[in-house]
Enzyme design. Structure first.
Site, PDB file in Angstrom:
ATOM      1  CG  HIS A  68      -0.557  -0.024   2.587  1.00 19.65           C
ATOM      2  ND1 HIS A  68      -0.180   1.649   3.919  1.00 19.65           N
ATOM      3  CD2 HIS A  68      -0.379  -0.280   3.369  1.00 19.65           C
ATOM      4  CE1 HIS A  68       0.141   0.875   4.257  1.00 19.65           C
ATOM      5  NE2 HIS A  68      -0.001  -0.319   4.610  1.00 19.65           N
ATOM      6  CG  ASP A 185       2.716   0.837   7.948  1.00 24.53           C
ATOM      7  OD1 ASP A 185       2.179  -0.575   7.290  1.00 24.53           O
ATOM      8  OD2 ASP A 185       1.915   1.324   9.206  1.00 24.53           O
ATOM      9  CD  GLU A 219      -2.748  -0.736   5.250  1.00 29.38           C
ATOM     10  OE1 GLU A 219      -1.929  -2.356   5.868  1.00 29.38           O
ATOM     11  OE2 GLU A 219      -2.457  -0.148   5.437  1.00 29.38           O
ATOM     12  CD  GLU A 220      -1.719   3.255   7.278  1.00 30.82           C
ATOM     13  OE1 GLU A 220      -2.174   2.262   8.458  1.00 30.82           O
ATOM     14  OE2 GLU A 220      -0.380   2.565   7.226  1.00 30.82           O
ATOM     15  CG  ASP A 240       1.473  -3.672   5.152  1.00 30.76           C
ATOM     16  OD1 ASP A 240       3.192  -2.741   5.429  1.00 30.76           O
ATOM     17  OD2 ASP A 240       0.354  -3.508   5.585  1.00 30.76           O
ATOM     18  CG  HIS A 320       0.665   2.917  12.459  1.00 35.18           C
ATOM     19  ND1 HIS A 320      -0.560   2.861  12.808  1.00 35.18           N
ATOM     20  CD2 HIS A 320       0.715   2.576  11.303  1.00 35.18           C
ATOM     21  CE1 HIS A 320      -0.921   2.653  11.917  1.00 35.18           C
ATOM     22  NE2 HIS A 320       0.404   2.431  11.172  1.00 35.18           N
TER      23      HIS A 320
END
Length: 350
Positions: A68, A185, A219-220, A240, A320
């Site tokens: 992603h 990410d 995706e998030e 990922d 994150h």
């Protein structure tokens, strides 16, 4: 073979990370990826909702590789009377690690403005309650780098509720192969798949099966992987980030193989095959079970797609947040794709 494509992977990673792309704000990253895919030698197709797909070639037993290109971010929730702004997170942006980050605000009228996410009353010398729990709803705000002191001043700039806010990623290639940045990410997954695509094209690699590649842009926010999967696809393999942390075997130097996420186990035969290939080829790997993790692969199944599913990726620490990994983990991910998808495996090596 990875050494030949390591430089390209790192260059693409830095370029990708430099392009702001919070979930839902994907035009620039989609255009860049379209151009790069064509430069490699493939023709991408676009989904109506956003996202790209292309086929590397091969025949039989079709698989789709998923990464992603969207990231965490924020949107303007409300412009306060004093010209400061409340934010609402896009994806799992955490209020505990965004304070003092510099950001860019993108208006709907093609203007951009710089600013900083700060605590209300942010001077420690004048705030005896400085150590309160951070919250987007209660005490974090966006302070613009403009001479504004009222809501009306901000509105005159063209800023409105819902405008996207992107954090500066602070990309850095450090010593011993370490890579530090926000949004590894999953832009490192995208970079790995671009490098693998380039390898397949330039080396005229014989694939052991038909291989599609997909780059999603939601995706998030948990609906990136559901739509647009070609009807002949029988398997999806996500690329990922792997998790690194307490009670996990993953590390910044290993390729992670995901045994399960929040929604439950991944396909047993796929995980076993991937682990067996790592053992056979000396690829440093970890198998882990994740909580607090949902991928495009899982949402593809939730959407009703009848496919087998698995997920691999480089180990990433401080997910994150200001994330970190190592080039060795990207190398292991590349080599595992090579072993799993090319005929070199059948010929005894990668």
């Amino acid at each position: 073979m990875f050494e030949r494509y390591k430089g390209y992977l790192l260059e693409e990673l830095e370029k990708l990370i430099a392009i702001p792309s919070p979930s839902g704000f994907f035009k620039a990253i989609e255009e860049y990826l379209s151009e790069e895919i064509r430069a490699i030698g493939y023709e991408p197709g676009r989904l109506r909702k956003g996202g790209l797909q292309y086929c590397l070639g091969g025949e039989g037993d079709p698989i789709m590789l998923m990464a992603h290109a969207d990231t965490l971010g924020a949107q303007v929730k409300y412009i306060k009377p004093n010209g400061r702004m409340m934010l609402v997170p896009v994806g799992g942006l955490n209020p505990n690690n965004v304070e003092t980050e510099n950001v860019t605000v993108f208006t709907r009228f093609n203007e951009t403005y710089q600013g900083t996410i700060l605590l209300e009353n942010a001077s420690t010398h004048g705030n005896r309650n400085y150590n309160v729990v951070r919250s987007f709803e209660e005490n974090l705000e966006l302070v613009l780098d403009k001479l504004v002191s009222s809501r009306e001043d901000v509105l005159k700039l063209g800023i409105r509720n819902g405008d996207f806010v992107a954090l500066r990623p602070r990309f850095e290639l450090s010593t011993d192969g370490f890579i530090k940045s926000r949004f590894l990410d999953d832009k490192i997954g995208v970079a790995i798949l671009l490098a693998f695509s380039k390898y397949v094209k330039e080396q005229n690699v014989k694939l052991s099966r038909k291989v599609y590649v997909s780059f999603s842009v939601y995706e998030e926010v948990l609906h990136g992987g559901g739509p647009g999967i070609p009807e002949d696809v029988v398997e999806i393999l996500g690329v990922d980030m792997g998790c690194v942390g307490k009670n996990l075997d993953g590390s910044e130097t290993k390729v992670s193989i995901v045994a399960r996420d929040n929604y439950g186990p991944y396909n047993y035969e796929i995980i076993t095959a991937l682990a067996s290939l790592c053992e056979r080829h000396g690829i440093d790997y970890a198998i882990d079970c994740y909580s607090g993790y949902i991928s495009d692969v899982s949402t593809a199944l939730i959407a009703g797609n009848d496919v087998r599913h698995g997920l691999i990726g480089p180990g990433v620490y401080a997910s994150h947040s200001y994330e970190r990994t190592n080039i060795k983990a990207a190398e292991g991910s590349f080599q595992l794709l090579q072993a799993y998808l090319t005929c070199f495996e059948r010929e005894g090596g990668i």
